[in-house]
Write a protein that holds these residues in place. Structure first.
Motif, PDB file in Angstrom:
ATOM      1  N   LEU A  13      40.078 -10.310   5.068  1.00 51.33           N
ATOM      2  CA  LEU A  13      40.442 -10.106   6.591  1.00 51.33           C
ATOM      3  C   LEU A  13      39.410  -9.842   7.227  1.00 51.33           C
ATOM      4  O   LEU A  13      38.501  -8.716   6.946  1.00 51.33           O
ATOM      5  CB  LEU A  13      41.687  -9.008   6.547  1.00 51.33           C
ATOM      6  N   GLN A  14      38.986 -10.592   8.425  1.00 45.70           N
ATOM      7  CA  GLN A  14      37.735 -10.407   9.035  1.00 45.70           C
ATOM      8  C   GLN A  14      38.209 -10.163  10.531  1.00 45.70           C
ATOM      9  O   GLN A  14      38.972 -10.775  11.119  1.00 45.70           O
ATOM     10  CB  GLN A  14      36.624 -11.394   8.867  1.00 45.70           C
ATOM     11  N   ARG A  15      37.495  -9.668  11.106  1.00 42.75           N
ATOM     12  CA  ARG A  15      37.557  -9.182  12.818  1.00 42.75           C
ATOM     13  C   ARG A  15      36.305  -9.914  13.415  1.00 42.75           C
ATOM     14  O   ARG A  15      35.558  -9.964  13.202  1.00 42.75           O
ATOM     15  CB  ARG A  15      37.586  -7.661  13.108  1.00 42.75           C
ATOM     16  N   ARG A  16      36.801 -10.424  14.612  1.00 42.72           N
ATOM     17  CA  ARG A  16      35.912 -11.218  15.608  1.00 42.72           C
ATOM     18  C   ARG A  16      36.520 -11.083  16.970  1.00 42.72           C
ATOM     19  O   ARG A  16      37.335 -10.580  17.250  1.00 42.72           O
ATOM     20  CB  ARG A  16      36.150 -12.639  15.418  1.00 42.72           C
ATOM     21  N   ASP A  17      35.565 -11.508  17.959  1.00 44.22           N
ATOM     22  CA  ASP A  17      35.746 -11.166  19.217  1.00 44.22           C
ATOM     23  C   ASP A  17      36.453 -12.137  19.755  1.00 44.22           C
ATOM     24  O   ASP A  17      37.597 -12.723  19.949  1.00 44.22           O
ATOM     25  CB  ASP A  17      34.373 -10.695  20.002  1.00 44.22           C
ATOM     26  N   ARG A  18      35.494 -13.288  20.727  1.00 46.70           N
ATOM     27  CA  ARG A  18      36.105 -14.408  21.498  1.00 46.70           C
ATOM     28  C   ARG A  18      36.484 -15.487  20.655  1.00 46.70           C
ATOM     29  O   ARG A  18      37.665 -16.018  20.905  1.00 46.70           O
ATOM     30  CB  ARG A  18      35.162 -15.024  22.449  1.00 46.70           C
ATOM     31  N   ASP A  19      36.046 -15.448  19.288  1.00 43.21           N
ATOM     32  CA  ASP A  19      36.635 -16.499  18.459  1.00 43.21           C
ATOM     33  C   ASP A  19      38.177 -16.281  18.129  1.00 43.21           C
ATOM     34  O   ASP A  19      38.941 -17.246  17.621  1.00 43.21           O
ATOM     35  CB  ASP A  19      35.868 -16.520  17.034  1.00 43.21           C
ATOM     36  N   ASN A  20      38.717 -15.115  18.146  1.00 41.10           N
ATOM     37  CA  ASN A  20      39.885 -14.753  18.148  1.00 41.10           C
ATOM     38  C   ASN A  20      40.769 -14.397  19.242  1.00 41.10           C
ATOM     39  O   ASN A  20      41.405 -13.323  19.303  1.00 41.10           O
ATOM     40  CB  ASN A  20      40.175 -14.034  16.949  1.00 41.10           C
ATOM     41  N   PHE A  21      40.332 -14.783  20.398  1.00 41.05           N
ATOM     42  CA  PHE A  21      41.265 -14.696  21.705  1.00 41.05           C
ATOM     43  C   PHE A  21      41.252 -16.148  22.325  1.00 41.05           C
ATOM     44  O   PHE A  21      40.510 -17.005  22.540  1.00 41.05           O
ATOM     45  CB  PHE A  21      40.413 -13.872  22.815  1.00 41.05           C
ATOM     46  N   TRP A  22      42.470 -16.480  22.213  1.00 36.83           N
ATOM     47  CA  TRP A  22      43.060 -17.964  22.564  1.00 36.83           C
ATOM     48  C   TRP A  22      43.084 -18.223  24.047  1.00 36.83           C
ATOM     49  O   TRP A  22      43.827 -17.345  24.783  1.00 36.83           O
ATOM     50  CB  TRP A  22      44.302 -18.221  22.009  1.00 36.83           C
ATOM     51  N   GLN A  23      42.352 -19.240  24.789  1.00 34.73           N
ATOM     52  CA  GLN A  23      42.680 -19.447  26.004  1.00 34.73           C
ATOM     53  C   GLN A  23      42.365 -21.101  26.301  1.00 34.73           C
ATOM     54  O   GLN A  23      41.834 -21.588  25.171  1.00 34.73           O
ATOM     55  CB  GLN A  23      41.950 -18.650  27.046  1.00 34.73           C
ATOM     56  N   MET A  24      42.828 -21.574  27.400  1.00 43.48           N
ATOM     57  CA  MET A  24      42.848 -23.130  27.494  1.00 43.48           C
ATOM     58  C   MET A  24      41.674 -23.309  28.369  1.00 43.48           C
ATOM     59  O   MET A  24      41.381 -24.692  28.661  1.00 43.48           O
ATOM     60  CB  MET A  24      44.124 -23.688  27.990  1.00 43.48           C
ATOM     61  N   VAL A  36      41.677 -22.735  31.518  1.00 42.03           N
ATOM     62  CA  VAL A  36      41.884 -22.854  32.935  1.00 42.03           C
ATOM     63  C   VAL A  36      42.805 -21.709  33.131  1.00 42.03           C
ATOM     64  O   VAL A  36      43.137 -20.802  32.211  1.00 42.03           O
ATOM     65  CB  VAL A  36      42.812 -24.396  33.077  1.00 42.03           C
ATOM     66  N   PRO A  37      43.192 -21.025  34.501  1.00 47.65           N
ATOM     67  CA  PRO A  37      44.055 -20.029  34.579  1.00 47.65           C
ATOM     68  C   PRO A  37      45.425 -20.385  33.795  1.00 47.65           C
ATOM     69  O   PRO A  37      45.783 -21.420  33.760  1.00 47.65           O
ATOM     70  CB  PRO A  37      44.208 -20.063  36.047  1.00 47.65           C
ATOM     71  N   GLY A  38      45.977 -19.282  33.484  1.00 47.98           N
ATOM     72  CA  GLY A  38      47.371 -19.227  32.726  1.00 47.98           C
ATOM     73  C   GLY A  38      47.370 -18.224  31.542  1.00 47.98           C
ATOM     74  O   GLY A  38      46.558 -17.393  31.236  1.00 47.98           O
ATOM     75  N   PRO A  39      48.250 -18.610  30.733  1.00 47.96           N
ATOM     76  CA  PRO A  39      48.530 -17.639  29.659  1.00 47.96           C
ATOM     77  C   PRO A  39      47.462 -17.494  28.623  1.00 47.96           C
ATOM     78  O   PRO A  39      46.762 -18.825  28.283  1.00 47.96           O
ATOM     79  CB  PRO A  39      49.948 -18.186  29.025  1.00 47.96           C
ATOM     80  N   CYS A  40      47.251 -16.531  27.628  1.00 44.75           N
ATOM     81  CA  CYS A  40      46.269 -16.154  26.977  1.00 44.75           C
ATOM     82  C   CYS A  40      46.564 -14.999  25.983  1.00 44.75           C
ATOM     83  O   CYS A  40      47.589 -14.460  26.424  1.00 44.75           O
ATOM     84  CB  CYS A  40      44.788 -15.973  27.662  1.00 44.75           C
ATOM     85  N   GLY A  41      45.660 -14.779  24.933  1.00 43.91           N
ATOM     86  CA  GLY A  41      45.949 -13.679  24.332  1.00 43.91           C
ATOM     87  C   GLY A  41      45.379 -13.625  22.859  1.00 43.91           C
ATOM     88  O   GLY A  41      44.718 -14.631  22.625  1.00 43.91           O
ATOM     89  N   PRO A  42      45.227 -12.289  22.298  1.00 43.48           N
ATOM     90  CA  PRO A  42      44.639 -12.389  20.801  1.00 43.48           C
ATOM     91  C   PRO A  42      45.052 -13.358  19.818  1.00 43.48           C
ATOM     92  O   PRO A  42      46.403 -13.766  19.939  1.00 43.48           O
ATOM     93  CB  PRO A  42      44.609 -10.983  20.604  1.00 43.48           C
ATOM     94  N   SER A  43      44.346 -13.572  18.809  1.00 48.47           N
ATOM     95  CA  SER A  43      45.082 -14.581  17.988  1.00 48.47           C
ATOM     96  C   SER A  43      44.500 -14.251  16.428  1.00 48.47           C
ATOM     97  O   SER A  43      43.851 -13.489  16.316  1.00 48.47           O
ATOM     98  CB  SER A  43      44.280 -16.008  18.051  1.00 48.47           C
ATOM     99  N   SER A  44      45.314 -14.893  15.605  1.00 48.54           N
ATOM    100  CA  SER A  44      45.046 -14.654  14.090  1.00 48.54           C
ATOM    101  C   SER A  44      44.904 -15.922  13.482  1.00 48.54           C
ATOM    102  O   SER A  44      45.838 -16.866  13.761  1.00 48.54           O
ATOM    103  CB  SER A  44      46.161 -13.678  13.530  1.00 48.54           C
TER     104      SER A  44
END
Length: 407
Positions: free
Chosen positions: A145-156, A158-166
């Protein structure tokens, strides 16, 4: 396991767990900020934002997606494509991280039968909850199990929904690169499943401005990527979801896939673009000089040009379309009903462009013969090709770049 079986197993697994199976939305999105549907969550965006009340709290789908931002490198890599399917399970304010993580692991290890000892996992560096679920509830080894920054934050983007990811990765083995997990090498450790914990709203990429009305789940698994792993091949072009289209191009050209790197690129482009344009036309996209119509026209023209490079003199696109329909009709039976329309439109566009291609290529070849490596093709030549022959400027630039020139 073939692609159709993977798709069906995924849908059935989540239906059995209370999800409503939702048919794929069109590649023409309702969302005005998007040119094409480019992610599995696009049809559900109003529910995720709380703008509309969903008719169900759990959904599962296999969504058609088109993405052309990497069109210039399609065919040169093992995993870039302009069309793909995104398998997804969604929760709209219902279940959250514990169920999403546990179900993903169950499906991957028990229903796809991937070896747990070859799986690695990542979470956002702030997401202690997801890390704890993976380690304590599921019971994976802490070392994987590894931790990362932007690589594990999902966004499209454009303005809209987003969030952390696994994300979940598969280790292809030491022959593909160094050890150390996905933070070291994502060629050896291939990401194939992304669990997005959709809880935030952004006004620009990675700039969170608030929380969504409810916490949601958006899980995405690329069908072609999963098929690559299960079928034991190194490239999505070698899966049963694309290889038959390439075989059609082989037959039409008389050139064997695997014979030479440069012809392999052309054959892969024919495979990808043939399937992509089939799905776009089926969803009502019409060739034009702007918007999504231009995306379709560019795919058609790139396919025709690479057929031309392989020495194919007769129309090839209708053959690619027929094979693509054969591959996709299990998941999308409406393709059979639209077959005549797709064939007629694609052939008409190909015949028209072949006349342009022949005359324009001759003029451009003459121009390039007089240049040295690194020289610039004049704007006057590009304008003449476009104005006189209808030769697209982006195609002039692509050909010039391939031969070591600039425009």
């Amino acid at each position: 396991m073939d692609g159709s079986t993977i798709r069906r197993r995924f849908l059935d697994f989540f239906v059995e767990r209370g999800h409503t199976e939702v048919p794929s939305a069109s590649l023409i999105p309702i969302d005005p900020t998007l040119l094409l549907t480019n992610a599995g969550m696009v049809p559900f965006k109003p529910y995720l934002l709380g703008e509309e009340t969903p008719p169900y709290v759990r959904a599962v789908s296999s969504q058609k997606c088109a993405r052309t931002v990497d069109i210039d490198i399609v065919g040169t890599t093992a995993r870039h494509a302009t069309f793909f399917e995104m398998l997804g399970n969604f929760s709209f304010g219902d279940y959250y991280k514990p169920e999403a993580i546990a179900w993903a692991y169950e499906f991957i290890t028990e229903h796809l039968e991937l070896d747990p000892d070859r799986l690695w996992y990542t979470v956002h560096h702030t997401d202690d909850d997801a890390a704890e679920i993976w380690l304590d509830a599921v019971g994976i080894p802490e070392a994987r199990l590894q931790r990362r920054d932007r690589d594990n934050f999902w966004q499209m983007g454009v303005p809209g929904p987003c969030g952390p990811s696994s994300e979940i990765f598969y280790d292809k083995g030491p022959e593909y690169g160094p050890d150390g997990g996905p933070v070291v090498d994502e060629e050896r450790f291939v990401e194939f499943w992304n669990l997005v914990f959709m809880q935030n709203v952004q006004d620009e990429p990675y700039h969170v401005v608030g929380d969504l009305p409810a916490r949601n789940i958006d899980t995405g698994a690329g069908l072609e990527r999963v098929a690559t792993l299960l079928q034991g091949v190194d490239s999505l072009f070698d899966t049963d979801l694309l290889r038959p289209v390439i075989a059609t191009a082989e037959t039409a050209s008389g050139i064997t896939y695997g014979a030479r790197p440069e012809t392999d690129v052309s054959l892969r482009i024919l495979g990808d673009h043939g399937k992509s344009l089939t799905m776009l036309i089926a969803d009502g996209v019409v060739p034009s000089n702007e918007g999504r119509g231009y995306v379709l026209r560019r795919l058609l023209r790139r396919a025709v040009r690479h057929a031309y490079l392989l020495g194919v003199e007769d129309p090839i696109v209708p053959k690619l379309v027929e094979t693509s329909i054969g591959i996709m009709r299990d998941g999308y039976p409406e393709l059979a009903e639209k077959a005549d329309f797709i064939l007629e439109m694609s052939e008409r566009e190909e015949v028209r462009f072949r006349r342009t291609l022949s005359s324009g290529h001759q003029l451009l070849d003459t121009e390039l013969e007089g240049l040295d490596a690194g020289d610039e093709v004049s704007g006057e030549t590009a304008f003449k090709l476009h104005d006189t022959y209808g030769f697209p400027v982006d195609l002039t630039e692509e050909i010039a770049t391939e031969r070591g020139f600039t425009l």
